[in-house]
Design a protein around this motif. Structure first.
Motif, PDB file in Angstrom:
ATOM      1  N   SER A   6       0.858  -1.180   0.000  1.00  0.00           N
ATOM      2  CA  SER A   6       0.000   0.000   0.000  1.00  0.00           C
ATOM      3  C   SER A   6       0.895   1.231   0.000  1.00  0.00           C
ATOM      4  N   LEU A   7       0.283   2.388  -0.174  1.00  0.00           N
ATOM      5  CA  LEU A   7       1.027   3.642  -0.226  1.00  0.00           C
ATOM      6  C   LEU A   7       0.741   4.468   1.008  1.00  0.00           C
ATOM      7  N   GLY A   8       1.798   4.937   1.661  1.00  0.00           N
ATOM      8  CA  GLY A   8       1.654   5.815   2.808  1.00  0.00           C
ATOM      9  C   GLY A   8       2.613   6.975   2.684  1.00  0.00           C
ATOM     10  N   VAL A   9       2.600   7.864   3.665  1.00  0.00           N
ATOM     11  CA  VAL A   9       3.456   9.044   3.634  1.00  0.00           C
ATOM     12  C   VAL A   9       4.262   9.118   4.906  1.00  0.00           C
ATOM     13  N   ASN A  10       5.549   9.321   4.756  1.00  0.00           N
ATOM     14  CA  ASN A  10       6.437   9.483   5.905  1.00  0.00           C
ATOM     15  C   ASN A  10       6.431  10.956   6.307  1.00  0.00           C
ATOM     16  N   ASP A  11       5.958  11.275   7.497  1.00  0.00           N
ATOM     17  CA  ASP A  11       5.880  12.675   7.922  1.00  0.00           C
ATOM     18  C   ASP A  11       6.722  12.923   9.174  1.00  0.00           C
ATOM     19  N   ARG A  12       7.970  12.387   9.156  1.00  0.00           N
ATOM     20  CA  ARG A  12       8.854  12.583  10.309  1.00  0.00           C
ATOM     21  C   ARG A  12       9.396  14.004  10.369  1.00  0.00           C
ATOM     22  N   GLY A  13       9.298  14.773   9.309  1.00  0.00           N
ATOM     23  CA  GLY A  13       9.857  16.120   9.264  1.00  0.00           C
ATOM     24  C   GLY A  13       9.971  16.556   7.825  1.00  0.00           C
ATOM     25  N   GLN A  14      11.142  17.092   7.440  1.00  0.00           N
ATOM     26  CA  GLN A  14      11.353  17.415   6.030  1.00  0.00           C
ATOM     27  C   GLN A  14      12.631  16.741   5.552  1.00  0.00           C
ATOM     28  N   PHE A  15      12.687  16.502   4.250  1.00  0.00           N
ATOM     29  CA  PHE A  15      13.827  15.821   3.644  1.00  0.00           C
ATOM     30  C   PHE A  15      14.574  16.794   2.741  1.00  0.00           C
ATOM     31  N   PHE A  16      15.884  16.834   2.895  1.00  0.00           N
ATOM     32  CA  PHE A  16      16.734  17.705   2.086  1.00  0.00           C
ATOM     33  C   PHE A  16      17.621  16.792   1.240  1.00  0.00           C
ATOM     34  N   PHE A  17      17.380  16.785  -0.054  1.00  0.00           N
ATOM     35  CA  PHE A  17      18.021  15.861  -0.980  1.00  0.00           C
ATOM     36  C   PHE A  17      18.953  16.659  -1.880  1.00  0.00           C
ATOM     37  N   LEU A  18      20.257  16.393  -1.817  1.00  0.00           N
ATOM     38  CA  LEU A  18      21.257  17.175  -2.536  1.00  0.00           C
ATOM     39  C   LEU A  18      22.030  16.313  -3.526  1.00  0.00           C
ATOM     40  N   GLU A  19      22.285  16.902  -4.702  1.00  0.00           N
ATOM     41  CA  GLU A  19      23.202  16.272  -5.647  1.00  0.00           C
ATOM     42  C   GLU A  19      24.556  16.945  -5.507  1.00  0.00           C
ATOM     43  N   LEU A  20      25.591  16.161  -5.232  1.00  0.00           N
ATOM     44  CA  LEU A  20      26.932  16.692  -5.004  1.00  0.00           C
ATOM     45  C   LEU A  20      27.862  16.304  -6.151  1.00  0.00           C
ATOM     46  N   GLN A 102      16.858  28.752   2.043  1.00  0.00           N
ATOM     47  CA  GLN A 102      16.850  28.869   3.500  1.00  0.00           C
ATOM     48  C   GLN A 102      15.447  29.184   4.017  1.00  0.00           C
ATOM     49  N   ALA A 103      14.733  30.042   3.286  1.00  0.00           N
ATOM     50  CA  ALA A 103      13.368  30.391   3.697  1.00  0.00           C
ATOM     51  C   ALA A 103      12.461  29.166   3.657  1.00  0.00           C
ATOM     52  N   ARG A 104      12.640  28.308   2.650  1.00  0.00           N
ATOM     53  CA  ARG A 104      11.825  27.100   2.559  1.00  0.00           C
ATOM     54  C   ARG A 104      12.147  26.131   3.684  1.00  0.00           C
ATOM     55  N   LEU A 105      13.422  26.018   4.036  1.00  0.00           N
ATOM     56  CA  LEU A 105      13.812  25.136   5.130  1.00  0.00           C
ATOM     57  C   LEU A 105      13.287  25.638   6.474  1.00  0.00           C
ATOM     58  N   ALA A 106      13.263  26.948   6.644  1.00  0.00           N
ATOM     59  CA  ALA A 106      12.869  27.538   7.923  1.00  0.00           C
ATOM     60  C   ALA A 106      11.362  27.506   8.147  1.00  0.00           C
ATOM     61  N   ALA A 107      10.607  27.576   7.058  1.00  0.00           N
ATOM     62  CA  ALA A 107       9.150  27.707   7.179  1.00  0.00           C
ATOM     63  C   ALA A 107       8.504  26.421   7.672  1.00  0.00           C
ATOM     64  N   PRO A 108       7.433  26.533   8.454  1.00  0.00           N
ATOM     65  CA  PRO A 108       6.683  25.337   8.841  1.00  0.00           C
ATOM     66  C   PRO A 108       5.995  24.729   7.627  1.00  0.00           C
ATOM     67  N   GLU A 109       5.522  23.509   7.774  1.00  0.00           N
ATOM     68  CA  GLU A 109       4.844  22.838   6.676  1.00  0.00           C
ATOM     69  C   GLU A 109       3.664  23.679   6.188  1.00  0.00           C
ATOM     70  N   PRO A 110       3.583  23.965   4.887  1.00  0.00           N
ATOM     71  CA  PRO A 110       2.499  24.799   4.364  1.00  0.00           C
ATOM     72  C   PRO A 110       1.129  24.199   4.639  1.00  0.00           C
ATOM     73  N   SER A 111       0.158  25.086   4.855  1.00  0.00           N
ATOM     74  CA  SER A 111      -1.209  24.651   5.085  1.00  0.00           C
ATOM     75  C   SER A 111      -1.898  24.399   3.745  1.00  0.00           C
ATOM     76  N   LEU A 112      -2.543  23.232   3.612  1.00  0.00           N
ATOM     77  CA  LEU A 112      -3.219  22.862   2.378  1.00  0.00           C
ATOM     78  C   LEU A 112      -4.697  22.583   2.646  1.00  0.00           C
ATOM     79  N   THR A 113      -5.538  23.022   1.722  1.00  0.00           N
ATOM     80  CA  THR A 113      -6.942  22.633   1.733  1.00  0.00           C
ATOM     81  C   THR A 113      -7.127  21.557   0.680  1.00  0.00           C
TER      82      THR A 113
END
Length: 217
Positions: A6-20, A102-113
């Motif tokens: 089945s499909l679920g969502v991991n909501d432990r926080g936010q994920f920062f994915f970087l290509e180095l 930085q602003a995106r990392l700092a902001a709380p999770e956006p509110s969605l309807t």
């Protein structure tokens, strides 16, 4: 997303994915990479396997290693925090995200309807269409990520769709999808009051279910 039967969502926080990509000097070991955020330091996530974000590597992305000096690395961070000293650190070097990131990392999770429409009744042999309407009520771009699953109509329990839509600040996005599984006769009593099928949608912090009756058997 977390995918198994089945499909679920991991909501432990936010994920920062970087290509180095190391262009000069000795590539640092993956274990020497540190991301500083909200006054704390985070090492690369050890997540791996089908249920974790490292499944994204696939054939298109590869995990960072010092032998090649390039690849992807994942950091699991708190949902929000201070970004005064936010930076990627390695022995002898540092990189700081720009002000937008930085602003995106700092902001709380956006509110969605979130609204979604599922047919109240369906016929055997059809593939139901499901409609979604999602509004980003915040002043930052976000991405709506959800898992849609189905029970009944010839299906014990199965993932229908992995949903991922970018939504700009203040924007409303509408779309529809077709259930890939044809409705089959559930074989139960047509006269009872029990639903024959149900769709369940999960996203960060939410879990909703809609029930469906099967007609014209």
């Amino acid at each position: 997303m977390a995918t198994a039967d089945s499909l679920g969502v991991n909501d432990r926080g936010q994920f920062f994915f970087l290509e180095l990509s190391v262009t000069a000097g000795e590539p640092p070991a993956r274990s020497d990479l540190v991301f500083r955020f909200d006054g704390k330091e985070f090492g690369p996530s050890q997540a791996q396997g089908a249920r974790d974000l490292y499944r994204l590597y696939g054939n298109k992305k590869r995990r960072y290693d010092a032998e090649t000096g390039n690849g992807w690395v994942l950091f699991e961070l708190p949902e929000s925090g201070e970004t005064t000293d936010t930076s990627l650190l390695w022995p002898g070097g540092a990189w700081q995200p720009d002000s937008t990131l930085q602003a995106r990392l700092a902001a709380p999770e956006p509110s969605l309807t979130v609204e979604w429409s599922v047919p109240e009744t369906v016929s055997i042999g059809t593939e139901p269409e499901i409609t979604f309407t999602v509004t980003n009520d915040s002043d930052l771009q976000t991405r709506f990520v959800a898992g849609l699953n189905r029970t009944g109509g010839g299906i014990a329990y199965a993932p229908v769709a992995a949903i991922s839509h970018p939504i700009s600040a203040g924007e409303t996005v509408e779309w529809s999808l077709t259930d890939p599984f044809e409705v089959r006769d559930p074989g139960n009593d047509e006269t009872d009051d029990e639903p024959d099928m149900s769709y369940r949608m999960l996203w960060s912090g939410e879990d909703r279910e809609q029930q469906v009756r099967i007609t014209e058997r």
